[in-house]
Enzyme design. Structure first.
Site, mmCIF file in Angstrom:
data_model
loop_
_atom_site.group_PDB
_atom_site.id
_atom_site.type_symbol
_atom_site.label_atom_id
_atom_site.label_comp_id
_atom_site.label_asym_id
_atom_site.label_seq_id
_atom_site.Cartn_x
_atom_site.Cartn_y
_atom_site.Cartn_z
ATOM 1 N N GLY A 47 0.828 -1.106 0.047
ATOM 2 C CA GLY A 47 0.072 -0.042 -0.103
ATOM 3 C C GLY A 47 0.703 1.101 -0.043
ATOM 4 O O GLY A 47 2.011 1.219 0.769
ATOM 5 N N ALA A 48 0.271 2.395 -0.635
ATOM 6 C CA ALA A 48 1.169 3.616 -0.604
ATOM 7 C C ALA A 48 0.225 4.710 -0.575
ATOM 8 O O ALA A 48 -0.981 4.821 -0.970
ATOM 9 C CB ALA A 48 2.052 3.655 -2.155
ATOM 10 N N GLY A 49 0.804 5.764 0.022
ATOM 11 C CA GLY A 49 0.017 7.059 0.099
ATOM 12 C C GLY A 49 0.774 8.393 0.110
ATOM 13 O O GLY A 49 1.937 8.073 -0.570
ATOM 14 N N PHE A 71 2.619 10.162 1.970
ATOM 15 C CA PHE A 71 3.805 10.310 2.827
ATOM 16 C C PHE A 71 4.627 8.993 2.880
ATOM 17 O O PHE A 71 5.785 9.277 3.128
ATOM 18 C CB PHE A 71 3.258 10.569 4.362
ATOM 19 C CG PHE A 71 2.435 11.730 4.258
ATOM 20 C CD1 PHE A 71 2.602 13.059 4.218
ATOM 21 C CD2 PHE A 71 0.711 11.519 4.512
ATOM 22 C CE1 PHE A 71 1.700 14.014 4.210
ATOM 23 C CE2 PHE A 71 0.020 12.247 4.576
ATOM 24 C CZ PHE A 71 0.436 13.536 4.339
ATOM 25 N N GLY A 72 4.152 7.885 2.603
ATOM 26 C CA GLY A 72 4.874 6.612 2.771
ATOM 27 C C GLY A 72 4.170 5.176 2.092
ATOM 28 O O GLY A 72 3.458 5.321 1.403
ATOM 29 N N LYS A 103 6.429 -0.555 7.519
ATOM 30 C CA LYS A 103 6.241 0.764 7.254
ATOM 31 C C LYS A 103 7.413 1.692 7.114
ATOM 32 O O LYS A 103 8.612 1.554 7.731
ATOM 33 C CB LYS A 103 5.379 1.247 8.197
ATOM 34 C CG LYS A 103 3.848 1.091 8.186
ATOM 35 C CD LYS A 103 3.091 1.644 9.156
ATOM 36 C CE LYS A 103 1.487 1.187 9.196
ATOM 37 N NZ LYS A 103 0.707 2.307 10.120
ATOM 38 N N CYS A 105 -0.563 -9.462 7.151
ATOM 39 C CA CYS A 105 -1.974 -10.261 7.046
ATOM 40 C C CYS A 105 -2.097 -10.378 5.789
ATOM 41 O O CYS A 105 -2.432 -9.508 4.992
ATOM 42 C CB CYS A 105 -3.017 -8.959 7.860
ATOM 43 S SG CYS A 105 -2.637 -8.781 9.664
ATOM 44 N N ASP A 158 -10.186 6.437 13.622
ATOM 45 C CA ASP A 158 -10.667 6.050 12.107
ATOM 46 C C ASP A 158 -10.751 4.819 12.017
ATOM 47 O O ASP A 158 -10.150 3.998 11.228
ATOM 48 C CB ASP A 158 -9.267 6.617 11.242
ATOM 49 C CG ASP A 158 -9.744 6.518 9.853
ATOM 50 O OD1 ASP A 158 -10.884 6.436 9.549
ATOM 51 O OD2 ASP A 158 -8.629 6.600 8.867
ATOM 52 N N ARG A 182 -11.890 -0.619 6.460
ATOM 53 C CA ARG A 182 -10.768 -0.558 5.576
ATOM 54 C C ARG A 182 -9.560 -0.585 6.385
ATOM 55 O O ARG A 182 -8.418 -0.838 5.850
ATOM 56 C CB ARG A 182 -10.909 0.702 4.641
ATOM 57 C CG ARG A 182 -10.935 2.043 5.485
ATOM 58 C CD ARG A 182 -11.246 3.285 4.680
ATOM 59 N NE ARG A 182 -11.459 4.496 5.499
ATOM 60 C CZ ARG A 182 -12.516 4.898 6.009
ATOM 61 N NH1 ARG A 182 -13.466 4.168 5.343
ATOM 62 N NH2 ARG A 182 -12.776 5.890 6.724
#
EC number: 2.7.10.1
Length: 972
Positions: free
Chosen positions: A592-594, A596-597, A619, A669, A788, A792
């Site tokens: 996964g990517a966003g 910031f990282g 991470k 996971c 949050d 998801r």
């Protein structure tokens, strides 16, 4: 036998004759010298058999009286000789001979009866904390083990102590309330055989150990003359011997009252004393006291009666009755009023027009005796024409009353006209409220900011011809002939609300030579400087508007009043035991990517043991990350290490903080996030939670063999492993085989593929909801707020074990429609509680609201909440008005009930996560609960018991992610 009896009779007669002959010659005996009578036979006890003769002789010179006592019976005989020819067991007892001086002697007679060992008086009463006698005296004293036994072989209480007495019975010492209704037998052994008496039922009269509990139906009454006054006093005590009465203070008059009483159980007595005055008068007003007492003490409670000759209404304005409000602003006109009897009609009136809405009327208290009410008129965005008198009217059956508010709307001045008059005068007319002031200014050229004041020559003030309370009109004039140069004249009208200007531009015949060089240079410099300032401001604004990365999870340090104080994660200690060598990590695909990282799949060698390898998630920040992002990732590492391990959160395994960028190593996971897992399983969902559908599930899975598994590429967060042949186990077998909590790597690919090919059923959904609740309860016990919580942000691993995580670093929230931009933050509005949306309040209770939305996602198999509804002002308004989603398609009624309690508008009425866990435990099957318990027991670290956060939190607020509320007045 007859000969012996005859000899005995002869001897008695002879003795009597001797006494008669000698009695006359002896002096009388004084009472001081008298002696008690002599009983023959001279024994203290006499034992005879049933059917034998009892013959007792009382030897005394004077009058004697025999008394026989057994149990509570007493017989008398005034003969000197007591003869019972055929003795019976009931003749067992104490025989006493009393002479005329009151002196007595006694003998106790036992009459043996093989069929009747005990004389029984079955009534058995005892007073608490006192001794009581079980009346079962023996007819034969030569027995053993004379004691008490319980009925039907039951043991007597261990603390029951007794003292046996063959002549009286068995005394129970210090009777306790717990002995009430205790069934007992008297027991004794005769000739090796145990004999039991008839049964006794002990009835205990409780001792008073507290004063009575007294309460009244209402604390105060307000009545009109002629109405009936009825008040009920309830007295509660352990016994009916409690005393009670009604009294009026400072009045000796005896009050008439009625009683109604009953027992609720053995030691709960309740009495109702009702006082009634059929037609009250003003002089009946006063304080009435209900008094109750017992041997321990007394208690009382009072009620107040106020009698008025007729009803009344008293109005109290809560604000000044003269109100000034600016144009476009809101104002609330609020009154409180006392009304008795209850108000029947209320209305707000403005200019002979009655409001049908915009106002509300409600009682100030829900107390039954409340007579105080509140009425509010809500005036929104007032216009300048809406000033005037607003009147509130209220009436009841006896009287009516009203109050008026005078509302003035302050308006910014408006210049109505500005003209050049024929006589060379310049005129300016302005209107506004309060009365505007007009000033004149002159400046040469065509400037729009004049500074040189000019005195007017004529000023007139007049009221507007519009509606009352409207604007005031001001007129002002100046003489333009006073100006000798070309220029601009400014007419400025202003008051407390604002200001407005109008300009007169005029030129004379003479022309002033402009500067040929200075003016263009100055204009160019100003333009360039202005453009540079605008560019800098735009860049600064865009930087500030850019969402900043921060740790979503917040740890509460303490609560001060209505504010949370969070632990600064940067100040948390970091234990270097978590350090792991970088060279032992082998990175794989990006999970996964966003902004910031990103999160990368990796293989860690020797993480647990030197000869093992295991798949982990790492991470890390992107190279373009700023210092704030690096500090945020380090803070996330410290928070994870502070929380410790739990089966239902993504646990920290290690970290790399030295010699390079920070890396956070967590559990991997295999199934990715729960949201995509649910959507993949929609077509194979079985609407049942019975595991006996396993074969059907397997058959359905064969029909859907193309469905994605852990090795599919459709999920960004999946383990890429080669397929192998295997036999699909049942779901229960698969769960039992999962070794959750062990970090030792093993080949789980077959198990993963098996688990993913299993169908999804209702039991799985209940299990997911149960596990997430357990994980959130753990976070709450650590004083941690998630902020949050959504499907998801829940990961799924083998054994269908859910793990709560924080995807803030690796989620592209910029392109995620679930996150709405507000200020400098992107927030998941549809998952947020109302207090979080409107007031920036994040608490344990707001996490509970988000959990309810998560349940809706879960039982709708991954649907988006509030389907088809965009996040706009209408959405915010519906949330404020209490709109809630309907039950999702697959949710049992019990689970939807949990969702609704999670969505309660009052945060204090929402359940805690500990309570939610208990509610869901009732829904899941025993096998699932047993499996989860076994998995929990296998956890590597002993989990501390979950502490219910409601014990510590009063639903107080905190400012968190965004520094501004999500909804302002203009949004709705």
């Amino acid at each position: 036998m007859r000969g012996a009896r005859g000899a005995w009779d002869f001897l008695c007669v002879l003795l009597l004759l001797l006494r008669v002959q000698t009695g006359s010659s002896q002096p009388s005996v004084s009472p001081e010298e008298a002696s008690p009578p002599f009983i023959d036979p001279a024994k203290s006890e006499l034992i005879v058999s049933v059917g034998d003769e009892i013959r007792l002789f009382c030897n005394d010179p004077g009058f004697v009286k025999w008394t026989f006592e057994v149990l509570d019976q007493m017989n008398e005989n005034k003969q000197k000789e007591w003869i019972m020819q055929k003795a019976e067991a009931t003749n067992t007892g104490k025989y006493t001979c009393t002479n005329k001086h009151g002196l007595s002697s006694s003998i106790y007679v036992f009459v043996r009866d093989p069929d009747k060992l005990f004389l029984v008086d079955r009534s058995l009463y005892g007073k608490e904390d006192n001794d009581t006698l079980v009346r079962c005296p023996l007819t034969d004293p030569e027995v053993t083990n004379y004691s008490l036994k319980g009925c039907q072989g039951k043991p007597i209480p261990k603390d029951l102590r007794f003292v046996p007495d063959p002549k009286a019975g068995i005394t129970i010492k210090n009777v306790k309330r717990a002995y009430h209704r205790l069934c007992l037998h008297c027991s004794a052994d005769r000739k090796g055989q145990s004999k039991l008496s008839e049964k006794f039922i002990l009835k205990v009269r409780p001792a008073f150990k507290a004063v009575p509990v007294v309460s009244v139906s209402k604390a105060s009454y307000l009545l009109r003359e002629g109405e009936e006054f009825t008040v009920t006093c309830t007295i509660k005590d352990v016994s009916s011997s409690v005393y009670s009465s009604w009294k009026k203070e400072n009045s000796p008059t005896k009050l008439q009252e009625k009683y109604n009483s009953w027992h609720q159980g053995d030691f709960n007595y309740e009495r109702q004393a009702t006082l009634t005055i059929s037609s009250v008068r003003v002089n009946d007003s006063g304080v009435f006291m209900c008094y109750a007492s017992n041997t321990f003490g007394s208690a009382n409670v009072t009620t107040t009666l106020e009698v008025v000759d007729k009803g009344f209404i008293n109005i109290f304005p809560m604000i000044n009755t003269t109100v000034f409000v600016n144009d476009g602003e809101n104002v609330d006109l609020i009154v409180e009023y006392e009304a008795f009897p209850r108000p029947e009609h209320q209305q707000w009136i403005y200019m002979n027009r009655t409001f049908t809405d915009k106002w509300e009327d409600y009682p100030k208290s829900e107390n039954e005796s409340n007579i105080r009410y509140v009425s509010e008129l809500h005036l929104t965005r007032l216009k300048d024409t809406e000033g005037g008198t607003y009147t509130f009217l209220v009436s009841n059956s006896d009287v009516s009353s009203s109050i008026a508010f005078t509302v003035y709307v302050n308006t910014k001045p408006e210049i109505l006209t500005y003209d050049r008059l024929m006589n060379g005068m310049l005129q300016c007319v302005a209107a506004g409220f309060p009365e505007p002031t007009i000033d004149w200014y002159f400046c040469p050229g065509t400037e729009q900011r004049c500074s040189a004041p000019v005195l007017p020559v004529d000023v007139q003030i007049q009221n507007t011809s519009g509606p009352p309370f409207g604007k005031l009109v001001v007129q002002s004039s100046i003489d333009s002939s006073a100006f000798k140069h070309n220029g601009t004249v400014e007419c400025k009208a202003y008051n407390d609300v604002g200001k407005t200007s109008a300009y007169f531009n005029f030129a004379f015949k003479e022309q002033i030579q402009p500067h040929t060089l200075f003016t263009p240079l100055l204009i160019g410099f100003v333009v360039v400087a202005g453009m540079m300032c605008i560019i800098v401001m735009i860049l600064t604004y865009k930087y500030l508007q850019k969402p900043m990365y921060e740790v979503q999870w917040k740890v509460v340090e303490e609560i001060n009043g209505n504010n949370y104080v969070y632990i600064d994660p940067t100040q948390l200690p970091y234990d270097h035991k978590w350090e792991f060598p970088r060279n032992r990590l082998s990175f794989g695909k990006t999970l996964g990517a966003g902004a910031f990282g990103k999160v990368v799949e990796a293989t860690a060698y020797g993480l647990i043991k030197s000869d093992t390898a295991m798949t982990v998630a790492v991470k890390m920040l992107k190279p373009s990350a700023h210092l704030t992002e690096r500090e945020a990732l380090m803070s996330e590492l410290k928070v994870l290490s502070y929380l410790g391990n739990h089966m239902n959160i993504v646990n920290l395994l290690g970290a790399c903080t030295i010699g390079g960028p920070t890396l956070v190593i967590t559990e991997y996971c295999c199934y990715g996030d729960l949201l995509n897992f649910l959507r993949r399983k929609r077509d194979s969902f079985i609407c049942s939670k019975q595991e006996d559908h396993a074969e059907a599930a397997l058959y359905k899975n064969l029909l859907h063999s193309k469905e994605s598994s852990c090795s599919d590429s459709t999920n960004e967060y999946m383990d890429m492993k080669p397929g192998v042949s295997y036999v699909v186990p049942t779901k229960a077998e698969k769960r039992r085989s999962a070794r959750v909590g062990s970090y030792i790597e093993r080949d789980v690919t077959p198990a993963i593929m098996e688990d993913d090919e299993l169908a999804l059923d209702l039991e799985d959904l209940l299990s997911f909801s149960y596990q997430v609740a357990k994980g959130m309860a753990f976070l709450a016990s650590k004083n941690c707020i998630h902020r949050d919580l959504a499907a998801r942000n829940i990961l799924l691993t083998h054994g269908r074990i859910t793990k709560i995580c924080d995807f803030g670093l690796a989620r592209d929230i910029k392109n995620d429609s679930n996150y709405v931009v507000k200020g400098n933050a992107r927030l998941p509005v549809k998952w947020m509680a109302p207090e979080s949306i409107f007031n920036c309040v994040y608490t344990f209770e707001s996490d509970v609201w988000s959990y309810g939305i998560f349940l809706w996602e879960l039982f709708s198999l991954g649907s988006s909440p509030y389907p088809g509804m965009p996040v706009d002002s209408k959405f915010y308004k519906m949330i404020k008005e209490g709109f809630r989603m309907l039950s999702p398609e697959h949710a049992p009624a019990e689970m939807y009930d949990i969702m609704k309690t999670c969505w309660d508008a009052d945060p204090l009425k929402r359940p805690t996560f500990k309570q939610i866990v208990q509610l869901i435990e009732k829904q899941i099957s025993e096998s699932t609960n047993h499996i989860y318990s076994n998995l929990t027991n296998c956890s590597p670290s002993q989990q501390k018991p979950v502490v219910d956060h409601s014990v510590r939190i009063n639903s107080v607020g905190s400012t968190a992610s965004s520094s501004q509320p999500l909804l302002v007045r203009d949004d709705v």
